[in-house]
Scaffold this motif. Structure first.
Motif, mmCIF file in Angstrom:
data_model
loop_
_atom_site.group_PDB
_atom_site.id
_atom_site.type_symbol
_atom_site.label_atom_id
_atom_site.label_comp_id
_atom_site.label_asym_id
_atom_site.label_seq_id
_atom_site.Cartn_x
_atom_site.Cartn_y
_atom_site.Cartn_z
ATOM 1 N N ALA A 77 35.526 24.363 74.980
ATOM 2 C CA ALA A 77 35.873 22.802 75.062
ATOM 3 C C ALA A 77 36.472 21.665 74.337
ATOM 4 N N VAL A 78 35.507 21.943 73.116
ATOM 5 C CA VAL A 78 35.854 21.389 71.460
ATOM 6 C C VAL A 78 37.598 21.777 70.781
ATOM 7 N N LYS A 79 37.480 22.548 70.989
ATOM 8 C CA LYS A 79 38.875 23.372 70.305
ATOM 9 C C LYS A 79 39.954 23.044 71.334
ATOM 10 N N ARG A 80 39.650 23.062 72.231
ATOM 11 C CA ARG A 80 40.931 22.988 73.360
ATOM 12 C C ARG A 80 41.379 21.199 73.564
ATOM 13 N N GLN A 81 39.918 20.744 73.472
ATOM 14 C CA GLN A 81 40.435 18.904 73.615
ATOM 15 C C GLN A 81 40.998 19.105 71.920
ATOM 16 N N ALA A 82 40.343 19.160 70.630
ATOM 17 C CA ALA A 82 40.976 19.286 69.720
ATOM 18 C C ALA A 82 42.368 19.124 69.396
ATOM 19 N N GLU A 83 42.329 20.520 70.090
ATOM 20 C CA GLU A 83 44.045 21.032 69.839
ATOM 21 C C GLU A 83 44.738 19.741 70.691
ATOM 22 N N PRO A 94 43.945 5.605 77.415
ATOM 23 C CA PRO A 94 43.045 5.855 77.798
ATOM 24 C C PRO A 94 43.756 7.096 78.818
ATOM 25 N N TYR A 95 42.054 8.067 79.067
ATOM 26 C CA TYR A 95 42.288 10.142 78.239
ATOM 27 C C TYR A 95 41.727 10.045 80.140
ATOM 28 N N GLU A 96 42.349 11.507 80.609
ATOM 29 C CA GLU A 96 40.832 11.927 81.971
ATOM 30 C C GLU A 96 39.711 12.044 81.043
ATOM 31 N N THR A 97 39.632 12.905 80.141
ATOM 32 C CA THR A 97 38.045 13.347 79.959
ATOM 33 C C THR A 97 37.438 12.533 80.119
ATOM 34 N N TYR A 98 37.474 10.496 79.639
ATOM 35 C CA TYR A 98 36.747 10.472 79.655
ATOM 36 C C TYR A 98 36.160 9.655 81.299
ATOM 37 N N VAL A 99 37.395 9.976 81.902
ATOM 38 C CA VAL A 99 37.486 9.679 83.547
ATOM 39 C C VAL A 99 36.539 10.642 84.369
ATOM 40 N N GLU A 100 37.045 11.822 83.783
ATOM 41 C CA GLU A 100 36.125 12.974 84.252
ATOM 42 C C GLU A 100 34.325 13.082 84.218
ATOM 43 N N LEU A 101 34.589 12.678 82.549
ATOM 44 C CA LEU A 101 32.582 12.244 82.563
ATOM 45 C C LEU A 101 32.062 11.270 83.246
ATOM 46 N N LYS A 285 21.954 11.616 72.561
ATOM 47 C CA LYS A 285 21.390 13.279 72.209
ATOM 48 C C LYS A 285 22.058 14.575 73.226
ATOM 49 N N ALA A 286 21.292 14.188 74.263
ATOM 50 C CA ALA A 286 21.765 16.226 74.797
ATOM 51 C C ALA A 286 23.247 15.703 75.704
ATOM 52 N N LEU A 287 23.585 14.783 75.699
ATOM 53 C CA LEU A 287 24.952 14.454 76.284
ATOM 54 C C LEU A 287 25.768 15.424 76.490
ATOM 55 N N ALA A 288 26.025 15.673 74.240
ATOM 56 C CA ALA A 288 27.184 15.805 74.263
ATOM 57 C C ALA A 288 26.482 17.074 73.287
ATOM 58 N N GLY A 289 26.078 17.554 73.455
ATOM 59 C CA GLY A 289 25.269 18.893 72.474
ATOM 60 C C GLY A 289 25.532 18.584 71.068
ATOM 61 N N GLY A 290 25.363 17.164 70.956
ATOM 62 C CA GLY A 290 25.200 17.042 69.032
ATOM 63 C C GLY A 290 26.649 16.525 68.763
ATOM 64 N N TYR A 291 27.625 15.863 69.793
ATOM 65 C CA TYR A 291 28.881 15.225 69.219
ATOM 66 C C TYR A 291 28.009 13.873 69.451
ATOM 67 N N PRO A 292 29.006 12.994 68.998
ATOM 68 C CA PRO A 292 28.325 11.684 68.616
ATOM 69 C C PRO A 292 28.815 10.752 70.250
ATOM 70 N N LEU A 293 28.164 10.643 71.836
ATOM 71 C CA LEU A 293 28.655 10.404 72.526
ATOM 72 C C LEU A 293 26.901 9.340 73.461
ATOM 73 N N GLY A 317 33.606 7.003 74.119
ATOM 74 C CA GLY A 317 33.508 7.285 74.491
ATOM 75 C C GLY A 317 35.045 8.369 73.963
ATOM 76 N N ASN A 318 34.893 9.097 72.655
ATOM 77 C CA ASN A 318 35.738 9.674 72.109
ATOM 78 C C ASN A 318 36.445 11.098 72.774
ATOM 79 N N PRO A 319 37.546 11.825 72.581
ATOM 80 C CA PRO A 319 37.837 12.520 74.054
ATOM 81 C C PRO A 319 36.889 13.444 73.307
ATOM 82 N N VAL A 320 36.877 14.247 71.951
ATOM 83 C CA VAL A 320 36.120 15.623 71.538
ATOM 84 C C VAL A 320 34.738 15.356 72.514
ATOM 85 N N ALA A 321 34.435 14.597 72.074
ATOM 86 C CA ALA A 321 33.096 14.159 72.829
ATOM 87 C C ALA A 321 32.705 14.129 74.276
ATOM 88 N N CYS A 322 33.487 13.653 74.616
ATOM 89 C CA CYS A 322 33.695 13.943 75.911
ATOM 90 C C CYS A 322 34.007 15.141 76.468
#
Length: 449
Positions: A77-83, A94-101, A285-293, A317-322
């Motif tokens: 998920a991180v790779k796909r978003q970062a690309e 705005p971006y959809e990953t934020y709304v989805e989360l 904490k656990a919400l994003a598996g260690g990504y700041p969120l 709400g960084n898109p990669v973290a989302c």
């Protein structure tokens, strides 16, 4: 039992030691190191350092790695978003990953009554800071109530709400005004354990008479299980009573689930164990598996109270973290990790209760789900904290291949925050190592004494 840990060098090994020597020259000293090993990579519940030593991580990135290190679905998920794109301010483009989360979190936080909305931030401390801002905007009141033993972060308001002086507050005053602290129900250290909840509630009621006018209080901020404070599980009647008092006086109840949330306690939110219906709940904490969120989820009318642009931030709400968080929530559901937490907790409790028969310094084993703590004391009658034994146990455990961390206002509680994806074999091996470490630490102290 298959062995997972592999310690092939002295700890720290030469490559870790070299990096730590470089660190000492360029990194500020207050960022001290708990485990003197430098990670090369992690997978599941295991980490491998630069020297090839393999450890079981019972700290889990201080609770962030609930789904484990480098879970394939999170990595993908991180790779796909970062690309696609790694950043834009949500309030600009705005971006959809934020709304989805936000949709996922609304669906998982039914304890918050009525319609719910979400605001995302970078850290647990930021969630706390913004929850207080939102509460003040919604109520028009200035004051906030927190509890003894609480930990809510290290920024100004969060640090003010945090209870322990050293190291979190020492030398950092003055603190934020209009914050009032009252006792938390801590049955093991209460003068009357059977009435621990009632006694703490009486103190809160007294504070409304002697310390702060309840009509000036915007929010009560509380952890359903205290994390840094010692994995303290309060009686149900205490939290229910706090909620009732908040409702009676028009005070918003803010439940800090930064460490307890996302399934750690055997429910998605620890609030569910206590029948709480908070106005706002905080996750990180656990919400994003260690990504700041982090996230503040609250009643819509409360969340909508601040003026436009009153909350936010460049990176929140960084898109990669989302993307990581959406994957984490999917893994929690697909792999049944909430239920897994309950199973792990039973094993952890049983193993430490067994150890307690041979180690009289084990004062209490407590917790909910996999969020288990073991409080060590010099004497079970006096309950004098035994911080030294916990420190020695942690050092010995590291030498044998387990990374563990303490907590508690006296630093005398051994806490368990291992990833919930840990295998049965890994859990058993790690608990055996911790038990052996305690025995070795006791023996070493007896010899030295």
């Amino acid at each position: 039992m298959s062995e997972t840990v592999k310690v092939v060098t002295e700890v720290p090994g030469p490559r870790s030691r070299s990096v730590l020597e470089r660190k000492a020259k360029v990194v500020a000293d207050p960022l001290d190191i708990h485990a003197p090993v430098v990670i090369d990579h992690g997978e599941g519940a295991r980490v491998t350092d630069l020297d090839g030593n393999v450890f079981l991580d019972f700290s889990g990135g201080i609770g962030c790695h609930l789904v484990g290190y480098s879970h394939p679905k999170v990595v993908e998920a991180v790779k796909r978003q970062a690309e696609r794109f790694s950043h834009t301010d949500f309030t600009i483009i705005p971006y959809e990953t934020y709304v989805e989360l936000a949709e996922r979190l609304v669906a998982r936080t039914g304890v918050v009554p009525g319609e719910r909305k979400v605001a995302l931030f970078n850290s647990g401390a930021e969630a706390v800071e913004n929850a207080v801002k939102i509460a003040r905007a919604a109520t028009g009141r200035p004051a906030v109530i927190a509890f003894e033993g609480a930990f809510h972060g290290r920024t100004l308001m969060a640090m003010t709400l945090t209870s322990r002086q050293r190291p979190y507050r020492q030398g950092f005053g003055p603190f934020a005004p209009e914050v009032y602290r009252v006792p938390f129900a801590y049955p093991y250290r209460s003068p009357d354990p059977d009435r621990a909840g009632a006694l703490a509630l009486e103190a809160l009621k007294r504070a409304f008479v002697t310390t702060v006018d309840p009509t000036s209080v915007a929010a009560i901020v509380v952890e359903p299980v205290q994390g840094e404070g010692g994995f303290v599980v309060p009686p149900v009647d205490f939290l229910q009573g706090v909620q009732a008092l908040a409702r009676r006086h028009g005070i918003l109840l803010v439940v800090d689930e930064v460490q307890t949330g996302c399934g750690r306690t055997g429910r998605f939110l620890a609030s569910e164990h206590f029948g709480l219906e908070p106005d706002m709940v905080l996750l990180a904490k656990a919400l994003a598996g260690g990504y700041p969120l982090s996230a503040v989820v609250g009643r819509s009318e409360v969340m909508d109270a601040p003026v436009a642009s009153g909350i936010g931030g460049t990176y929140v709400g960084n898109p990669v973290a989302c993307a990581a968080a959406n994957a984490v929530l999917q893994v929690i559901e697909e792999e049944g990790l909430v239920e897994r937490a309950e199973e792990l907790g039973k094993v952890i409790r049983a193993r430490w209760e067994e150890v307690a028969h041979e180690v009289p310094e084990v004062g209490e084993v407590r917790g909910l789900g996999a969020m288990m703590g073991v409080e060590f004391v010099r004497d079970r009658e006096t309950k004098e904290p035994d911080e030294a034994l916990v420190e020695a146990t942690i050092r010995e455990a590291l030498r044998r291949g387990v990374i563990a961390i303490p907590c508690g206002i006296y630093r005398n509680v051994l806490r368990h925050l291992m990833p919930l994806v840990i295998s049965d074999e890994e859990l058993a091996e790690g608990l055996d190592i911790l038990a052996e470490a305690v025995v070795a630490a006791r023996r070493s102290r007896a010899t030295a004494g």
